[in-house]
Structures are given as structure tokens and as C-alpha cells.
Design an enzyme around this catalytic site. Sequence first.
Site, mmCIF file in Angstrom:
data_model
loop_
_atom_site.group_PDB
_atom_site.id
_atom_site.type_symbol
_atom_site.label_atom_id
_atom_site.label_comp_id
_atom_site.label_asym_id
_atom_site.label_seq_id
_atom_site.Cartn_x
_atom_site.Cartn_y
_atom_site.Cartn_z
ATOM 1 N N GLY A 102 71.611 51.991 27.631
ATOM 2 C CA GLY A 102 71.194 53.356 27.297
ATOM 3 C C GLY A 102 71.735 53.683 25.921
ATOM 4 O O GLY A 102 72.924 53.466 25.649
ATOM 5 N N ASN A 157 75.618 53.488 25.079
ATOM 6 C CA ASN A 157 75.996 52.370 24.200
ATOM 7 C C ASN A 157 76.835 52.888 23.030
ATOM 8 O O ASN A 157 77.835 52.268 22.638
ATOM 9 C CB ASN A 157 74.754 51.667 23.644
ATOM 10 C CG ASN A 157 74.018 50.858 24.696
ATOM 11 O OD1 ASN A 157 74.580 50.544 25.743
ATOM 12 N ND2 ASN A 157 72.766 50.520 24.423
ATOM 13 N N GLU A 213 66.657 59.856 24.219
ATOM 14 C CA GLU A 213 66.330 59.374 25.569
ATOM 15 C C GLU A 213 66.649 60.406 26.649
ATOM 16 O O GLU A 213 66.679 60.091 27.826
ATOM 17 C CB GLU A 213 67.049 58.041 25.856
ATOM 18 C CG GLU A 213 66.387 56.888 25.115
ATOM 19 C CD GLU A 213 67.022 55.530 25.393
ATOM 20 O OE1 GLU A 213 66.340 54.537 25.146
ATOM 21 O OE2 GLU A 213 68.177 55.476 25.837
ATOM 22 N N ASN A 255 65.800 53.509 11.950
ATOM 23 C CA ASN A 255 65.551 52.141 11.482
ATOM 24 C C ASN A 255 64.197 52.150 10.756
ATOM 25 O O ASN A 255 63.563 53.203 10.607
ATOM 26 C CB ASN A 255 65.622 51.131 12.640
ATOM 27 C CG ASN A 255 64.516 51.337 13.671
ATOM 28 O OD1 ASN A 255 63.495 51.982 13.394
ATOM 29 N ND2 ASN A 255 64.709 50.802 14.858
ATOM 30 N N GLY A 278 67.567 46.870 9.146
ATOM 31 C CA GLY A 278 67.649 45.670 9.978
ATOM 32 C C GLY A 278 68.721 44.712 9.498
ATOM 33 O O GLY A 278 69.830 45.123 9.143
ATOM 34 N N GLY A 314 70.836 45.395 5.984
ATOM 35 C CA GLY A 314 71.927 46.343 5.767
ATOM 36 C C GLY A 314 71.411 47.764 5.934
ATOM 37 O O GLY A 314 70.551 48.011 6.778
ATOM 38 N N ASP A 329 71.360 38.439 20.324
ATOM 39 C CA ASP A 329 70.563 39.504 20.951
ATOM 40 C C ASP A 329 70.752 40.789 20.134
ATOM 41 O O ASP A 329 71.880 41.284 20.028
ATOM 42 C CB ASP A 329 71.064 39.692 22.402
ATOM 43 C CG ASP A 329 70.338 40.813 23.138
ATOM 44 O OD1 ASP A 329 69.421 41.433 22.550
ATOM 45 O OD2 ASP A 329 70.697 41.086 24.303
ATOM 46 N N ALA A 379 70.915 47.060 21.000
ATOM 47 C CA ALA A 379 72.020 48.008 20.756
ATOM 48 C C ALA A 379 72.734 47.796 19.421
ATOM 49 O O ALA A 379 73.782 48.393 19.192
ATOM 50 C CB ALA A 379 73.036 48.011 21.891
ATOM 51 N N ALA A 380 72.153 46.978 18.549
ATOM 52 C CA ALA A 380 72.763 46.841 17.211
ATOM 53 C C ALA A 380 72.747 48.196 16.500
ATOM 54 O O ALA A 380 73.731 48.588 15.854
ATOM 55 C CB ALA A 380 72.015 45.801 16.385
ATOM 56 N N GLY A 381 71.637 48.926 16.653
ATOM 57 C CA GLY A 381 71.534 50.258 16.030
ATOM 58 C C GLY A 381 72.526 51.230 16.651
ATOM 59 O O GLY A 381 73.144 52.041 15.956
ATOM 60 N N ASP A 382 72.686 51.156 17.967
ATOM 61 C CA ASP A 382 73.641 52.050 18.653
ATOM 62 C C ASP A 382 75.057 51.762 18.159
ATOM 63 O O ASP A 382 75.851 52.677 17.912
ATOM 64 C CB ASP A 382 73.600 51.827 20.172
ATOM 65 C CG ASP A 382 72.203 52.000 20.744
ATOM 66 O OD1 ASP A 382 71.409 52.757 20.158
ATOM 67 O OD2 ASP A 382 71.902 51.364 21.765
ATOM 68 N N GLY A 397 73.077 41.237 25.832
ATOM 69 C CA GLY A 397 73.468 42.498 26.459
ATOM 70 C C GLY A 397 73.880 43.534 25.437
ATOM 71 O O GLY A 397 74.380 43.203 24.362
#
Length: 311
Positions: free
Chosen positions: A39, A43, A140, A184, A222, A225, A246, A249-252, A287
Amino acid sequence: MSKICVLGSLNIDMSTSVDYFPHVGETIRLNSFDIFMGGKGANQAVALGKLSADIMMLGKLGDQFYGPEYMNILKENGVDNSCVEIVPNEYPGIAFITVNKDKNNVIYIHPGTNYMVDTAYVDKYWDKISQCDIILHQYEIPIKTNIYLMKKMHKAGKTVILDPAPYLNVADDTYALCDYVTPNEVELSQITGMPVDNHDQFIAAAKALLKKGCGAVIAKAGKRGAYLITPDTTEFVPSYKVNAVDPTAAGDSFNAGFAYALSQGKSPIQAIKFANAVGGLSTTAMGAQNAMPTLKQVEDFLKTAEINDVY
Ligand code: RIB
């Protein structure tokens, strides 16, 4: 240290990997299947907890399908869960996530109890929320609730950070309630209706978003940077080389790293550098919350980290 809160979603992620995304009507075999906590809201909160921030989560879980277990996981990760409610006989938010061989993902979401986070919930916990200095929002939970709390926090002079994900068409004056908006590339294009296929288009779109009234745009580019766009500056901060597995959740994690660094009195540029490290490290295992780094891991990583030259 400033106090931070996150208003947002808590999802149970059914996370899978495949060789490729199937075509319409095609059945394919999964290479892996796992159940993780996720979520976008939670996250961000867990990433902040792992960084040892003073962090409180605001949202709702159901008592079905790992909802109660999620309460413990928040606590174990240093997140104040005292305002997270468990709704009886309901499913929490559930996300179906598939990652392909190119490390791209697709996500389907069942909102569950995330859509029960209403303005009455905000009023109920306002005394505690109003003690926070920084708040993070995403899309969300119901937009009405987000805007209701953004207005209150903005009026109270707090720092409001909006991750406009997943994209939602909101009134332009929503952005004026935010100190930082962190889209993003896809969201930037959706918000502005402008292409972002090359550097010039990307900057033009970020400036168009800035004109909607937010304090600054932190445009996530992305693997490359992120950019800081303010009325006075356009600055690019490159990401770091990592072994990505994976991207979920990189953005989170980036947003959490950014908020954490701000809470420590860092400048927006310093905060983006730190956020790039947190976001990058979070991609190094399957994950959403699995690979989110501790403060020590980020500090150690930054001692030897190499700049990514994919730009
Ligand atoms: O940003 C990643 C998150 O998006 C996942 O954890 C999933 O729950 C969806 O909310």
C-alpha cells in the site's frame, strides 16, 4: 526531529513474477508468488520507520486476510499505529502485483477498507495529527479525505507532500495546498496532458505542474534520478547504481527518504540525494517493504555509492 504522519492506504500485496506480461486470453505460469505488506501509504510509513523517523500512520485495515498481522508489522518497523483502525468483517486493501523479466510491474488494486477512510476519521484524530510537522499523501484513499486534511494542514502551516499516485484527475487548486508534489514520469504526463518523451518535454511538463500552484515539483525520472523544479531553479539529481530486482514501492521509498531528510533540516536538493539512495536500495529484493533500508544501511551505501550514468 520533526514529527511526520502519512495518510493513506494499507494493502496486502500478492506479489508474483513472470517472464512476460500475458496477452489477452493467454494463461501463463508464475515464476514466484509471495504475500507481502504494501500500500503506497503504509510503504511510505514503514520506510520512514526503518529510517528511525518519528512516524505515525493514518488509515484503516479490515480484520480479514492479514489485516490484524499488518498492525504488528507497522509496530515492529517503528511506526506509531495507534490511529490505524481495524474494521470488522472487511477485507483490507489488496494489490495484485506482477513483475516481468525487465523489472517492470503492473498492479491491480482492490481498495477494501482504504475507501472507508473518511473526513470523520480525520476529525476523530485531529488532535494527534495536528502535532505533526510533515504529512505525506497519495491517492489510494478517497480524494475528498485527502483534500480535507491537506486544507487543515496547509492552514496550520505544516509541510504537505503529495505523491499523486495512482493518477487522479483533481482540481488544480489541490496542488496549491502542497509544498511538494512528487509525480513520476507517467503521472507527470497524465496530470499535465503533456508528453514527457525527452528531457525538454519532461521539464516543460514539470514547469506546467508547478504553475498549478504547488511550492515545488520533485519530478521522479525513474532509473535516471529526480528533478527539483521551483520558480527559481531546475536542478537534476542523478540516481545511484543498484542491483534492481523489483521496482515495487521505489517511489514510496523515495518519498519517505525525501520527507525524512526534510525532517532532519536538509535542503530539498540534499533531501532528493538521500531519497535517491532510499528509493534505489528498496528495489534490491522482491516485495514493497522487504528491501527498504535502515538509516545505517543508507549511510553506509552513500559512502561508496556510484552515480548511475543511464541519463
Ligand atoms: O507503490 C507500490 C504499492 O502500490 C504496492 O505496495 C501496492 O500495494 C500498491 O499500492
